[in-house]
Design an enzyme around this catalytic site. Structure first.
Site, PDB file in Angstrom:
ATOM      1  N   LYS A   1      24.635  73.029  -9.285  1.00 10.77           N
ATOM      2  CA  LYS A   1      24.483  74.298  -9.528  1.00 10.77           C
ATOM      3  C   LYS A   1      24.296  75.536  -9.019  1.00 10.77           C
ATOM      4  CE  LYS A   1      21.177  72.251 -13.367  1.00 10.77           C
ATOM      5  NZ  LYS A   1      21.874  72.368 -14.013  1.00 10.77           N
TER       6      LYS A   1
ATOM      7  N   PHE B   1      15.672  63.058 -13.826  1.00  7.34           N
ATOM      8  CA  PHE B   1      17.013  63.946 -14.907  1.00  7.34           C
ATOM      9  C   PHE B   1      17.631  64.150 -13.797  1.00  7.34           C
ATOM     10  CE2 PHE B   1      21.093  65.780 -15.880  1.00  7.34           C
ATOM     11  CZ  PHE B   1      21.018  65.064 -17.445  1.00  7.34           C
TER      12      PHE B   1
ATOM     13  N   ASP C   1      16.907  64.921  -4.665  1.00  9.83           N
ATOM     14  CA  ASP C   1      18.138  65.368  -6.383  1.00  9.83           C
ATOM     15  C   ASP C   1      17.688  67.200  -5.984  1.00  9.83           C
ATOM     16  OD1 ASP C   1      19.202  66.733  -8.395  1.00  9.83           O
ATOM     17  OD2 ASP C   1      18.931  64.973  -9.486  1.00  9.83           O
TER      18      ASP C   1
END
Length: 383
Positions: free
Chosen positions: A236, A122, A207
């Site tokens: 995040k 993702f 990532d």
């Protein structure tokens, strides 16, 4: 009829307050938050240092265009590169934006178009990052996507060797696939990626949007492997709850992103930078990271003691853990919520645990005392 688009399957809980690991809804009910905004609230809710940073900065400057110099951005960038193998940073607003920047940088630098990504990955919901994502449910219904992504099975060495042709600009991966099921990279697969990138001049993009900033017990998850990234993306936990993203790259890529090649209006704004610097000042302390690992060991030990290992598999690293069950976990998540524990899925059969990095052992005990009996229902045990 709501005025909002219904693109979120929202839970019927209206949270109004948070302190540390505890959040409170509009009716005054308390919950243990083992979601943390999906790995975002790294220092817990309303951490005093973050509250102070926002208050102080809000009285000075909220926003200024990136047309002007920013010593605060320079300081944050220096902290990031001093604690990583990278040399330069670009700030944006989210993980998807950071991944967009990484994709652009890799393609422009190599003058090649293909990027290898992996099933169950993702990377975001923009057109480029959605095209990079290896989950069909994210991609359905939007018509033709970008064709320059070659998606192969995760940890499949044979398919990786077949995919890594001369047209490949980069390999893009998560060391632990959070959204895809808390799937970890195999050490042999990581070694092969390093070998292929070095031999063929392929860039490696990691990532770390979900895994970075202490979430896995080290500053970044790739530090627990032999991977040697050229580009890394963050978001995040970097902002501890305030929106910020970052892309880091090596000095070899510096000239590729000159003036006008990429930009953002709000990226690296003073409020976001002040919060992110505060987060790093806490998380990058060796004692803090050791505490994350100690709490991770404690949580895993308690879970394995409470749950039969022939029915439940606990995997992950640090405080990014998954419990794989033998059936759909959504009913369990609902029951846990009703009992005062917030957790989230990672695929249909995996419960993901993402408490704040500041969670206490007593809060871990309380969470397990809620979750374990729910999982050990008669229906589950009979499988």
């Amino acid at each position: 009829m709501t005025a909002l688009f219904q693109n979120y399957a929202r839970r019927p809980v209206h949270l109004v307050k948070g302190q540390g690991t505890t959040v409170t809804d509009v009716n005054g009910k308390n919950y243990l938050d083992f979601i943390s905004g999906i790995a975002v609230v790294s220092l817990g809710h309303a951490h005093p240092a973050i509250v102070k940073a926002i208050q102080t900065q809000s009285e000075q400057l909220w926003h200024v265009s990136n047309l002007f110099e920013s010593p605060e951005q320079e300081q944050l960038a220096s902290t990031l590169v001093e604690n990583s193998p990278f040399d330069h940073a670009l700030f944006c607003n989210s993980g998807a934006e950071a991944n967009e920047a990484a994709i652009k940088l890799a393609r422009k630098h190599t003058q090649k178009n293909v990027i290898i990504t992996f099933e169950q990955s993702f990377h975001g919901r923009t057109f480029a990052t959605m095209s990079a994502t290896g989950q069909e449910k994210v991609r359905q219904g939007f018509g033709p996507l970008l064709e320059a992504f070659r998606i192969i099975p995760y940890n499949d060495k044979e398919q990786l060797e077949a995919a890594a042709g001369d047209d490949v600009a980069a390999i893009m991966l998560e060391v632990i696939q959070g959204e895809g099921g808390v799937n970890q990279i195999d050490s042999e697969f990581a070694q092969l990626i390093t070998k292929i990138c070095e031999e063929k001049g392929i860039l490696l993009i990691i990532d770390e949007v979900q895994t970075g900033i202490g979430r896995t017990g080290s500053r970044y998850a790739f530090e627990q492997t032999n991977l040697k990234p050229d580009i890394m993306t963050l978001a995040k936990g970097l902002g501890g709850g305030f929106p910020i993203g970052a892309m880091l790259g090596t000095s070899a890529l510096y000239d590729t992103f000159g003036p006008g090649t990429h930009g953002t209006t709000f990226g690296g704004n003073p409020l976001a930078v002040a919060v992110a610097q505060t987060v790093l000042d806490h998380v990058f302390q060796e004692e803090f990271l050791q505490e994350v690992n100690d709490k991770s060991d404690y949580l895993v030990e308690k879970l394995q003691a409470a749950l039969p290992q022939d029915q439940f598999q606990v995997r992950g690293s640090g405080l990014l853990l998954g419990i794989e069950c033998k059936e759909d976990v959504q009913p369990f998540i609902q029951q846990a919520e009703e009992a005062g524990l917030l957790v989230v899925q990672a695929g249909p059969k995996v419960i993901r645990l993402l408490p704040p990095l500041t969670v206490t052992t007593s809060e871990i005990d309380e969470a397990i005392s809620i979750l374990a009996p729910i999982l050990l229902t008669e229906k589950t045990v009979s499988i």
